[in-house]
Design an enzyme around this catalytic site. Structure first.
Site, PDB file in Angstrom:
ATOM      1  N   ASP A 102       3.396   9.558  -0.738  1.00  0.00           N
ATOM      2  CA  ASP A 102       2.205   8.795  -0.357  1.00  0.00           C
ATOM      3  C   ASP A 102       2.027   7.657  -1.351  1.00  0.00           C
ATOM      4  O   ASP A 102       2.220   7.866  -2.557  1.00  0.00           O
ATOM      5  CB  ASP A 102       0.971   9.726  -0.425  1.00  0.00           C
ATOM      6  CG  ASP A 102      -0.044   9.431   0.675  1.00  0.00           C
ATOM      7  OD1 ASP A 102      -0.084   8.280   1.136  1.00  0.00           O
ATOM      8  OD2 ASP A 102      -0.781  10.353   1.065  1.00  0.00           O
TER       9      ASP A 102
ATOM     10  N   HIS B 222       0.821  -1.223   0.000  1.00  0.00           N
ATOM     11  CA  HIS B 222       0.000   0.000   0.000  1.00  0.00           C
ATOM     12  C   HIS B 222       0.850   1.267   0.000  1.00  0.00           C
ATOM     13  O   HIS B 222       0.346   2.351  -0.281  1.00  0.00           O
ATOM     14  CB  HIS B 222      -0.934   0.007   1.217  1.00  0.00           C
ATOM     15  CG  HIS B 222      -2.053  -0.977   1.104  1.00  0.00           C
ATOM     16  ND1 HIS B 222      -3.334  -0.609   0.773  1.00  0.00           N
ATOM     17  CD2 HIS B 222      -2.077  -2.333   1.231  1.00  0.00           C
ATOM     18  CE1 HIS B 222      -4.113  -1.683   0.731  1.00  0.00           C
ATOM     19  NE2 HIS B 222      -3.364  -2.740   1.005  1.00  0.00           N
TER      20      HIS B 222
HETATM   21  C1  GDG Z   1      -2.270   3.944   3.299  1.00  0.00           C
HETATM   22  C2  GDG Z   1      -1.238   4.626   2.389  1.00  0.00           C
HETATM   23  C3  GDG Z   1      -2.893   4.537   0.517  1.00  0.00           C
HETATM   24  C4  GDG Z   1      -9.196   9.628   7.672  1.00  0.00           C
HETATM   25  N1  GDG Z   1      -9.637  10.286   8.724  1.00  0.00           N
HETATM   26  C5  GDG Z   1     -10.905   9.922   8.936  1.00  0.00           C
HETATM   27  C6  GDG Z   1     -11.258   9.012   7.966  1.00  0.00           C
HETATM   28  N2  GDG Z   1     -10.172   8.834   7.205  1.00  0.00           N
HETATM   29  C7  GDG Z   1     -10.089   7.936   6.057  1.00  0.00           C
HETATM   30  C8  GDG Z   1     -10.108   8.692   4.749  1.00  0.00           C
HETATM   31  C9  GDG Z   1      -9.376   7.739   3.821  1.00  0.00           C
HETATM   32  C10 GDG Z   1      -8.385   7.047   4.763  1.00  0.00           C
HETATM   33  O1  GDG Z   1      -8.827   7.272   6.078  1.00  0.00           O
HETATM   34  C11 GDG Z   1      -6.981   7.606   4.615  1.00  0.00           C
HETATM   35  O2  GDG Z   1      -6.451   7.075   3.448  1.00  0.00           O
HETATM   36  P1  GDG Z   1      -5.122   7.624   2.764  1.00  0.00           P
HETATM   37  O3  GDG Z   1      -4.977   6.935   1.473  1.00  0.00           O
HETATM   38  O4  GDG Z   1      -5.246   9.085   2.592  1.00  0.00           O
HETATM   39  O5  GDG Z   1      -3.936   7.347   3.775  1.00  0.00           O
HETATM   40  P2  GDG Z   1      -3.273   6.171   4.734  1.00  0.00           P
HETATM   41  O6  GDG Z   1      -4.099   5.969   5.943  1.00  0.00           O
HETATM   42  O7  GDG Z   1      -1.895   6.641   4.976  1.00  0.00           O
HETATM   43  O8  GDG Z   1      -3.256   4.813   3.894  1.00  0.00           O
HETATM   44  C12 GDG Z   1      -1.951   5.437   1.320  1.00  0.00           C
HETATM   45  C13 GDG Z   1      -3.793   3.747   1.447  1.00  0.00           C
HETATM   46  O9  GDG Z   1      -3.032   3.047   2.437  1.00  0.00           O
HETATM   47  C14 GDG Z   1      -4.615   2.717   0.674  1.00  0.00           C
HETATM   48  O10 GDG Z   1      -3.789   1.863  -0.072  1.00  0.00           O
HETATM   49  O11 GDG Z   1      -3.681   5.353  -0.316  1.00  0.00           O
HETATM   50  O12 GDG Z   1      -1.011   6.022   0.434  1.00  0.00           O
HETATM   51  O13 GDG Z   1      -0.367   5.459   3.163  1.00  0.00           O
HETATM   52  O14 GDG Z   1     -10.233   6.755   3.331  1.00  0.00           O
HETATM   53  O15 GDG Z   1     -11.445   8.931   4.396  1.00  0.00           O
HETATM   54  N3  GDG Z   1     -12.475   8.463   7.882  1.00  0.00           N
HETATM   55  C15 GDG Z   1     -13.392   8.857   8.824  1.00  0.00           C
HETATM   56  N4  GDG Z   1     -13.095   9.719   9.830  1.00  0.00           N
HETATM   57  C16 GDG Z   1     -11.880  10.274   9.909  1.00  0.00           C
HETATM   58  O16 GDG Z   1     -11.627  11.054  10.823  1.00  0.00           O
HETATM   59  N5  GDG Z   1     -14.640   8.346   8.759  1.00  0.00           N
END
Ligand code: GDG
Length: 491
Positions: A391, A179
């Protein structure tokens, strides 16, 4: 082959096993009582229907330590019924949580794979614990699944798992998806256990990355470290031949449930919440930042860029607000606490410098949001400022587009994996170039609605097709087939 055996093998091959660092539930102790809450998030949502259809099982760490003695056996019945698939918990010791999870996974691989050599800790005890913990996942699994079932392993915590499962006699296909980014060989070579790690990757039948760049970096490392392997490039993948085995390496950009975000954004309750939120900032455009607390997300440089913007373009003062939500994460790690302090000091400095009666430039929330709050913020934001310094993909950028049917501007770091797919509709920036980000904010502020809609529609049409279900199906098809059509293979 006897009929019984053939049937058993067929049933085993139909079953899907998913392994991730964590289970898709949260186990917690509240007033002496253990509770299990279902998890949310794109990965769980996308995998749940497949697991339900395929008599599935999800194996992962329960989040509790051996020392806490949580009565896990009795705890998951209801959660399994709700989920519709089996949950297989792995319990780690307190020491493993420190050395394997916080140590090798999050202090070695996480920073190194995000190009942050200066933050990377190389500790032999971390590595040893990483191997031991992976063995623990393997042993837990071997006792619970058929050796012919296909297994999909997720993420950097579990790179050695495929090899360990093979040693334990697993004969079914095993795929791995990373990821986070895969670094260049110049960085990867610094890892004292680099060759072992590459060999572990090659124990899988399928290795998936987020972007073309990641898999190109990986192939480069394989070439350098194992000069004897045969590598065959294809149009969108590579095939590696190693000791008589064929390994497929491909990129599968992860995505979101587009329809779900699109639907949520149009709910009356979301629109109402968005309107209430917008009313708090009258006559101002809302710029949204939403990130887990993590140094890779680039929130400190983002604040500096916003400060640069307010200095460079004084006409924006009083007309824009940066709403920054930081969601608590890994808060037990000292480096994350230090980052939070740095961020909050900078916030106080910027707000101290520019605030005037009736206008505060940065509104900062340190908490998590409900799904409704999240949808409402996406819907209310005029601009999303997504500027990680590195990222794997970044789902926030995609969720913002899916939640913006009426326009909005996405400013996106060129170092997010998502930039490879979203470059045409988003404004791409280098998060280290503070002036460049400031100019992008200024450009987004003044972007005519017609252009916003043109760009946003382009992004939304892309995401409608390239959604998380397509991602799951693409990976599983490649895992099942194990090979690509002959026509696209070339030496
Ligand atoms: C890893 C990789 C890759 C966040 N805060 C809240 C909330 N979220 C949800 C968002 C989004 C997810 O969390 C965050 O996803 P990201 O992709 O931005 O980042 P990572 O957590 O670092 O994920 C990344 C991912 O894996 C998937 O392969 O894209 O690059 O680092 O879905 O919506 N959701 C809620 N409340 C929050 O306060 N409900």
């Amino acid at each position: 082959m006897g009929r019984d055996r053939a049937e058993r093998l067929k049933a085993a091959a139909d079953r899907l096993v998913v392994v991730a660092n964590r289970l898709p539930v949260t186990v917690a102790k509240q007033e002496q009582e253990w509770t299990v809450r279902p998890g949310s998030g794109g990965l769980v949502t996308a995998l749940a229907p497949v697991l339900r259809n395929r008599n599935g099982l999800w194996c992962g760490w329960s989040g509790t330590t051996e020392e806490e003695e949580a009565p896990l056996e009795g705890l998951f019945g209801e959660a399994e019924k709700q989920a519709g698939f089996r949950l297989l918990p792995v319990t780690l010791s307190k020491e493993e949580v420190e050395l394997f999870y916080l140590g090798f996974s999050n202090e070695t691989l996480w920073p190194l794979f995000h190009d942050l050599l200066g933050r990377t800790h190389f500790e032999k005890t971390y590595w040893e614990s990483y191997l031991k913990a992976n063995q623990r996942y393997a042993s837990t699994l071997s006792g619970a699944i058929d050796s012919a079932s296909p297994i999909w392993v997720h993420d950097y915590h579990l790179i050695p798992l495929g090899g360990r499962l093979r040693e334990g006699g697993h004969i079914g296909r095993i795929g791995f998806f990373l990821h986070i980014p895969f670094p260049t060989s110049d960085l990867f070579r610094r890892l004292p256990w680099r060759r072992q790690l590459i060999e572990f990757f090659l124990a899988y039948d399928l290795v998936g990355f987020q972007t073309r760049r990641d898999f190109a970096n990986f192939i480069h490392c394989v070439r350098e470290m194992l000069p004897d392997v045969q590598i065959f490039p294809g149009s969108s993948h590579y095939t590696i031949l190693l000791r008589g085995r064929r390994i497929l390496v491909q990129h599968f950009p992860i995505s979101i449930d587009f329809q779900e975000f699109n639907r949520l954004a149009k709910f009356p309750s979301t629109q109402e919440a968005a309107a209430i939120f917008q009313d708090k900032y009258p006559d101002q455009k809302i710029i949204l930042g939403l990130d887990r607390l993590d140094y890779t997300k680039g929130v400190v440089p983002r604040f500096r860029a916003f400060q640069t913007c307010l200095k460079k373009y004084p006409d924006l003062r009083g007309k824009v607000v940066l709403v920054q939500v930081v969601v608590p994460s890994r808060i037990e790690v000292p480096e994350y606490q230090a980052m939070k302090r740095e961020l909050e000091q900078l916030l106080a400095q910027i707000n101290g410098e520019f605030t005037r009666p009736g206008w505060v430039p940065i509104h900062y929330f340190f908490r998590s949001l409900s799904r409704l709050e999240l949808a409402a913020m996406y819907r209310a934001a005029d601009i999303a400022l997504v500027t990680p310094i590195r990222d794997g993909m970044n789902l926030v950028s995609k969720e913002y587009c899916a939640s913006s049917p009426d326009g909005g501007v996405l400013i996106l770091s060129e170092f997010a994996g998502a930039a490879e797919q979203l470059r045409e509709g988003a404004i791409l920036v280098n998060p280290f170039d503070l002036d460049g980000v400031a100019d992008a904010i200024y450009g987004a502020f003044h972007m005519p609605m017609e252009e916003q809609l043109r760009r946003m529609n382009h992004l939304r049409n892309h995401l409608r097709q390239k959604n998380v279900y397509e991602w799951v199906n693409g990976f599983l098809a490649a895992l099942q087939e194990g090979q690509v059509p002959a026509a696209s293979r070339s030496a």
